[in-house]
Design a protein around this motif. Structure first.
Motif, PDB file in Angstrom:
ATOM      1  N   ASN A 319       0.825  -1.205   0.000  1.00 24.33           N
ATOM      2  CA  ASN A 319       0.000   0.000   0.000  1.00 24.33           C
ATOM      3  C   ASN A 319       0.863   1.261   0.000  1.00 24.33           C
ATOM      4  OD1 ASN A 319      -2.686   1.116   0.026  1.00 24.33           O
ATOM      5  ND2 ASN A 319      -2.243   1.843   2.085  1.00 24.33           N
ATOM      6  N   LYS A 320       1.928   1.270   0.749  1.00 20.39           N
ATOM      7  CA  LYS A 320       2.789   2.451   0.777  1.00 20.39           C
ATOM      8  C   LYS A 320       3.491   2.660  -0.561  1.00 20.39           C
ATOM      9  CE  LYS A 320       3.323   4.946   3.542  1.00 20.39           C
ATOM     10  NZ  LYS A 320       2.556   6.173   3.852  1.00 20.39           N
ATOM     11  N   THR A 322       2.367   2.160  -3.447  1.00 22.88           N
ATOM     12  CA  THR A 322       1.497   2.716  -4.491  1.00 22.88           C
ATOM     13  C   THR A 322       1.655   4.225  -4.590  1.00 22.88           C
ATOM     14  OG1 THR A 322      -0.395   2.985  -2.988  1.00 22.88           O
ATOM     15  CG2 THR A 322      -0.225   0.904  -4.181  1.00 22.88           C
ATOM     16  N   ARG A 323       2.061   4.871  -3.493  1.00 27.33           N
ATOM     17  CA  ARG A 323       2.200   6.327  -3.465  1.00 27.33           C
ATOM     18  C   ARG A 323       3.645   6.799  -3.564  1.00 27.33           C
ATOM     19  NH1 ARG A 323      -2.738   7.155  -4.690  1.00 27.33           N
ATOM     20  NH2 ARG A 323      -4.276   7.691  -3.112  1.00 27.33           N
ATOM     21  N   SER A 515       3.109   8.607 -13.293  1.00 22.31           N
ATOM     22  CA  SER A 515       3.653   7.696 -12.298  1.00 22.31           C
ATOM     23  C   SER A 515       4.673   6.775 -12.973  1.00 22.31           C
ATOM     24  CB  SER A 515       2.532   6.849 -11.682  1.00 22.31           C
ATOM     25  OG  SER A 515       2.006   5.945 -12.640  1.00 22.31           O
ATOM     26  N   GLU A 546       0.475   8.906  -7.789  1.00 26.17           N
ATOM     27  CA  GLU A 546       0.984   7.579  -7.494  1.00 26.17           C
ATOM     28  C   GLU A 546       2.508   7.585  -7.438  1.00 26.17           C
ATOM     29  OE1 GLU A 546      -0.727   4.884 -10.292  1.00 26.17           O
ATOM     30  OE2 GLU A 546      -2.732   5.048  -9.443  1.00 26.17           O
ATOM     31  N   GLN A 547       3.073   6.399  -7.266  1.00 27.26           N
ATOM     32  CA  GLN A 547       4.502   6.246  -7.048  1.00 27.26           C
ATOM     33  C   GLN A 547       5.349   6.821  -8.170  1.00 27.26           C
ATOM     34  OE1 GLN A 547       7.029   2.810  -8.385  1.00 27.26           O
ATOM     35  NE2 GLN A 547       6.237   2.003  -6.479  1.00 27.26           N
ATOM     36  N   THR A 668      -6.485   3.637  -2.515  1.00 23.26           N
ATOM     37  CA  THR A 668      -5.404   3.151  -3.369  1.00 23.26           C
ATOM     38  C   THR A 668      -5.799   1.802  -3.962  1.00 23.26           C
ATOM     39  OG1 THR A 668      -4.285   1.906  -1.627  1.00 23.26           O
ATOM     40  CG2 THR A 668      -3.733   4.248  -1.829  1.00 23.26           C
ATOM     41  N   SER A 669      -5.001   1.330  -4.910  1.00 27.19           N
ATOM     42  CA  SER A 669      -5.297   0.035  -5.527  1.00 27.19           C
ATOM     43  C   SER A 669      -5.261  -1.079  -4.488  1.00 27.19           C
ATOM     44  CB  SER A 669      -4.309  -0.248  -6.659  1.00 27.19           C
ATOM     45  OG  SER A 669      -2.980  -0.221  -6.180  1.00 27.19           O
ATOM     46  N   GLU A 670      -4.334  -1.021  -3.539  1.00 24.64           N
ATOM     47  CA  GLU A 670      -4.263  -2.049  -2.503  1.00 24.64           C
ATOM     48  C   GLU A 670      -5.442  -1.948  -1.545  1.00 24.64           C
ATOM     49  OE1 GLU A 670      -2.312  -4.732  -1.978  1.00 24.64           O
ATOM     50  OE2 GLU A 670      -1.586  -4.293  -3.983  1.00 24.64           O
ATOM     51  N   GLU A 671      -5.861  -0.742  -1.210  1.00 22.08           N
ATOM     52  CA  GLU A 671      -7.004  -0.566  -0.320  1.00 22.08           C
ATOM     53  C   GLU A 671      -8.285  -1.088  -0.955  1.00 22.08           C
ATOM     54  OE1 GLU A 671      -5.430   3.359   2.144  1.00 22.08           O
ATOM     55  OE2 GLU A 671      -6.593   3.593   0.313  1.00 22.08           O
TER      56      GLU A 671
END
Length: 980
Positions: A319-320, A322-323, A515, A546-547, A668-671
């Motif tokens: 999750n982290k 992704t940003r 990204s 995003e990342q 986020t995509s993971e959330e």
């Protein structure tokens, strides 16, 4: 949560405050204790001795006086810091009003875990060869003092952890003063460690918990909400003060905590208990029932928690990332813990983080990247390889195509267009380059769109140019200015570049918002099809959500580029100076050149004052003055204030239609893969029909809760608009197919300004488009759109992704130009960054007026918060090694072989497409069509296979592999496949 502050005053007064009691006389059961490795080595155990506490605060330890000697011979020593650990209100009530000793003990143990984490980050600093060096010691001496009441005399269980300004390298080493920058950076991690440790122990005793996995908070179920509200007066004061001053986030509320403290009141602990019993009244029996129902033995089965802990660690990492490409180890842990509060603790999750590090799925960074304090910086192996892939694509693109324009066409355009000398040089470089990837790094308002328009005229007749951008509004803006077709980057990626070939030139505007993953996919499409890409952007403007900072990284790696350093958008000399100074980071000078700065008011009044000033403008001036804010919450507030003013003037009809809108939930995509992170009342929309789920594209499905399927997996419970219920396992659906919204209420009337918030193909509307409502008939609005001037009837009861269109966020304003801009910049907002400030003021042609509480505070915030994102290769110190020059030195033969491979692949693809078009034109029968296509495909496959086999004989070594590490290539490939 933890509230840290720097102590001030004399050692004697500080010691008296903590040991005797301040606003009530301490009771015998209020715990005090020494903590820290140094305390143990000094044989300080048990309750805190006031005299020794005072000596340590004064910096006198082991016969040594610490501090800095002044010119007058006196020694100055700062006493230390207070990290106050606060229990959730329901925990305070059960511990102090219901007098449950188990809860008190769980609190004390959890505080110990939090202190342990803070101690690990203790450090000191010194100068070495003129440079300031920070060295982590992981050693403190602290005194713990537990107290039972707030200054409002509400039950409030909290522990003051007073960390003395003393550390050393090891037992027996000289003592020195501390550096707490890292400890302050890790305070929120320590707070989450405390909450998870506390919640896990309470759950083991049998308490049922109500958890908030988004924020990592919890309360004990069964404690009456009325009591929690009644005894939360201090929290309400802090929240109100923070909101009034525009402060957001836990750390930003610390100042409000100390600025709202009332004068001291004096009572006894016995008096407090009588007071609480009286205030609880008959609800005291409810508390005792909750206490009695928690009848478990309190034993935690850590082995049974291992599967959950493994998932928590993996969620924190994924999750982290992704940003951000690089995160601190603590933030990874905090994110995983927050989503699993009440289930796992630091001791459960940490071994899995270490395992990822041992397996080199997590890599330790060496250098600073971005401007955040990254203690124990970590990046994932997959992220590092993603950025290395950008480097490889860049090397492959050099000298890999023919020039875009003939000399005659280029000279004709240069003679006919009114370009600056910089634009002419840039045009010549772009038109004659043989590189498939190239960039234009231009300052905001430097005429990049004008350059593209000239390039379109210069390119050869067979070249097809189209505009791309991360947002549909930016793509459309460039498309209109350059008179070329446009689409978003994501649309092209989703299409797979089906129609692209070597004749295409993709002009990517606002490339700074790309990204890492978007950039990589674009480069893959260019490699596979031969399409050329021109990146346009500015590293100083707002970056990707995003990342990654892909455009910046490509330049560092050697992207061929032209530079445009002269801003031509600003038509006022002072505005030109303001923009120039902001770009240089001279924010005080930049603010001095703005048309106006309004300061001195609290944050709560800034928005009102801005709207009042906007309303005072003449109508024609208003329409040329755009309001820019930093976040959506402020945008909603400003919009509401503007509408009230316009309704009073009669610009907006008094009678409005109440409607529901869908606002992006920001997951986020993971959330989106985790059921527990969906909230009741949210709306889920799927971007295509999914037969196995029985869901229809773009239909609304309301979240009614979450549960578990027969196998124990968490599922989201949904209900469609016909009342049909279904269970949905979010982990089995690609996150790119899922959009999640919060439902909000809005009123709309004739005369209203409206902004579309999600690109809608069937309506021909782009994201962030604005228009004016000309007529309302029920839920159907007739809207005249600014971009096209066309009026459309839209059923807003069906299409709900809109909002009022008066204020705009800085992010969505990028690529746009306005005559005049009003900017709202409350210092307490985490989105007040150098990038956002620079982007905001560069939108204006003639003037900018700024609203902020204090100019000096704003300048300080901008200097320390650039907004720059992180890079994995930068953190690993591998940029130079990964650059194109170094790569070509090492791998020239292999790169040439790959170029040959992809050149053949493109030719075969062109043949395949040509034959397919020929079959269609000749109208061959289906069997012949099938055989022809199969033959072309077989020829392409045979050629590619032969080339790949030759390449495999000369494979390079992995760039970040370490000799003793096991090979995890297949796992990384699976990770990357999942992330896409």
């Amino acid at each position: 949560m933890i509230h840290p502050r720097r102590l001030s005053g004399s050692a004697g007064n500080i010691a008296r405050y903590y040991t005797v009691g301040d606003y009530y006389t301490k009771g015998s059961d209020e715990h005090s204790e020494w903590a820290g490795k140094i305390a143990a080595e000094l044989e300080l155990e048990g309750a805190v001795d006031p005299a020794m506490f005072r000596e340590l605060l004064a910096g006198r330890v082991a016969g040594v006086q610490l501090g800095r000697r002044r010119a007058d011979g006196t020694i100055q020593h700062h006493p230390g810091w207070d990290f106050a650990v606060n229990a959730p209100k329901s925990v305070s009530i059960m511990a102090l009003v219901a007098q449950d000793k188990r809860v008190l003990e769980a609190h004390e143990q959890a505080v110990g875990e939090a202190i342990g984490w803070l101690e690990e980050h203790a450090a000191f600093r010194y100068r070495k060869q003129g440079e300031v060096v920070h060295e982590t010691t992981g050693r403190i001496i602290a005194a713990r003092f537990t107290e039972h009441a707030s200054r409002e005399l509400d039950p409030h269980l909290h522990t003051h952890v007073v960390v003395m300004n003393i550390t050393d390298r090891q037992d027996g080493a000289p003592m020195t003063s501390m550096e707490t920058r890292a400890m302050f950076a890790e305070q929120m991690v320590a707070g989450q460690i405390y909450r998870n440790g506390l919640a896990q122990r309470l759950h083991a005793h049998g308490f049922e918990l109500e958890t908030d996995p988004h924020r990592g908070l919890f309360e004990i179920r069964g404690v009456p909400k009325s009591l929690i509200a009644e005894w939360s007066k201090r929290a309400e004061q802090i929240e109100a003060h923070a909101e009034e001053h525009g402060r957001k986030g836990q750390a930003a509320r610390v100042a409000s905590f100390y600025q709202t403290r009332k004068a001291k009141q004096k009572t006894t602990i016995e008096g407090l208990r009588e007071r609480w019993d009286k205030e609880a009244g008959p609800l005291i029996e409810v508390l005792h029932k909750v206490k009695d129902a928690a009848d478990h033995d309190g034993v935690i089965d850590h082995e049974a928690n291992r599967p959950i802990a493994g998932r928590a660690a993996l969620f924190g990492i994924r999750n982290k990332e992704t940003r951000e490409a690089v995160n601190s180890q603590g933030q990874l842990i905090r994110t995983g813990l927050a989503a699993h509060v009440g289930e796992v603790s630091l001791g459960d999750v940490r071994p899995f983080i270490r395992e990822h590090e041992d397996r080199e799925k997590l890599l330790v960074t060496r250098t600073q990247t971005g401007d955040a304090v990254l203690t124990r910086g970590r990046t994932t192996r997959a992220t590092a390889r993603l950025e290395i892939a950008l480097s490889k694509h860049l090397a492959l693109s050099l000298d890999d195509t023919r020039p875009l324009a003939s000399t005659d066409r280029l000279l004709s355009v240069l003679e006919g267009e009114a370009l600056s000398s910089q634009q002419e040089r840039a045009l010549a470089k772009l038109a004659t380059s043989r590189d498939r990837l190239i960039g234009v790094h231009g300052v905001a308002g430097s005429g990049k769109s004008t350059l593209v328009r000239a390039l379109v005229k210069a390119v050869d007749a067979d070249v097809r140019v189209q505009a791309l951008a991360p947002t549909s509004s930016a793509a459309a803006e460039l498309g209109v200015k350059a008179n070329i077709p446009s689409q978003t980057v994501m649309n092209l990626i989703v299409s797979g570049g089906r129609k692209l070939d070597a004749r295409d030139l993709l002009v990517v505007d606002e490339a700074g918002q790309l990204s890492n993953r978007q950039a990589l996919r674009l480069l893959e499409l260019s490699r596979d099809t031969g399409a050329r890409i021109l990146f346009l952007g500015d590293n100083k403007q707002t970056g990707a959500i995003e990342q990654g900072k892909a455009f910046w990284l490509l330049q560092q790696l050697g992207l061929p580029k032209a530079e445009l350093t002269e801003a031509i958008r600003q038509q006022d000399e002072k505005m030109k100076k303001a923009v120039k100074e902001a770009r240089l980071g001279e924010y005080a000078r930049a603010i001095g050149f703005l048309d106006g700065v309004v300061s001195g008011d609290k944050a709560s009044k800034l928005a009102k004052n801005l709207v009042d000033a906007w309303m005072d403008l003449a109508p024609e001036t208003r329409s040329a003055t755009n309001i820019l804010v930093l976040d959506n919450a402020t945008r909603i507030t400003v919009n509401a204030n503007v509408r009230r003013g316009l309704q009073k003037e009669g610009v907006i009809a008094a009678e409005e239609t109440p409607l529901k809108i869908l606002a992006p939930a920001g997951l986020t995509s993971e959330e989106r893969r985790m059921a527990r992170l969906y909230s009741k009342g949210q709306v889920v929309m799927f971007n295509r029909d999914i037969e196995r789920l029985g869901v229809a594209r773009q239909a609304e499905y309301e979240v009614t809760g979450f549960g578990r399927d027969a196998g124990g997996r968490e599922v989201v419970l949904l209900e469609d608009q016909q009342g049909r219920s279904l269970s949905w396992d979010a982990r089995r659906t690609r996150t790119s197919l899922v959009s999640v919204f919060n439902v909000q209420d809005r009123g709309l009337a004739s005369g209203d300004r409206i902004q579309w918030r999600l690109a809608t193909k069937e309506l021909g509307l782009k994201n962030a488009e604005r228009g004016t409502v000309e007529r309302m008939e029920g839920g159907v609005a007739t809207i005249r759109w600014d971009r096209t001037g066309e009026a459309k009837e839209i059923d807003l009861s069906r299409y709900k992704t809109w909002d009022h269109g008066y204020a705009e966020t800085v992010y969505s304003s990028q690529s746009k130009t306005y005559p005049r801009v009003f900017v709202l910049a409350p210092v307490g907002s985490p989105l007040v960054t150098g990038q956002n400030f620079y982007t905001a003021i560069t939108r204006a042609e003639y003037s900018v007026t700024l609203w902020t509480e204090d100019r000096a505070d704003l300048v300080d915030k901008l200097k320390h918060n650039s907004g720059q994102k992180t890079s994995s290769l930068e953190g690993l110190d591998l940029i130079r090694r990964s650059g194109t020059a170094a790569r070509l030195d090492r791998e020239a033969v292999r790169i040439q072989k790959e170029r040959d491979l992809y050149d053949v692949q493109r030719r075969e693809l062109a043949i395949l497409r040509s034959e397919r078009r020929g079959f269609v034109r000749r109208g061959l029968d289906r069997e012949g069509d099938r055989k022809g296509l199969a033959g072309a495909g077989l020829r392409a496959t045979e050629t590619l296979t032969a080339l790949i086999e030759r390449m495999l004989r000369n494979q390079p070594q992995p760039e970040i592999a370490q000799p003793k590490a096991p090979d995890r290539t297949d796992e990384v490939r699976r990770d990357r496949g999942r992330d896409r």
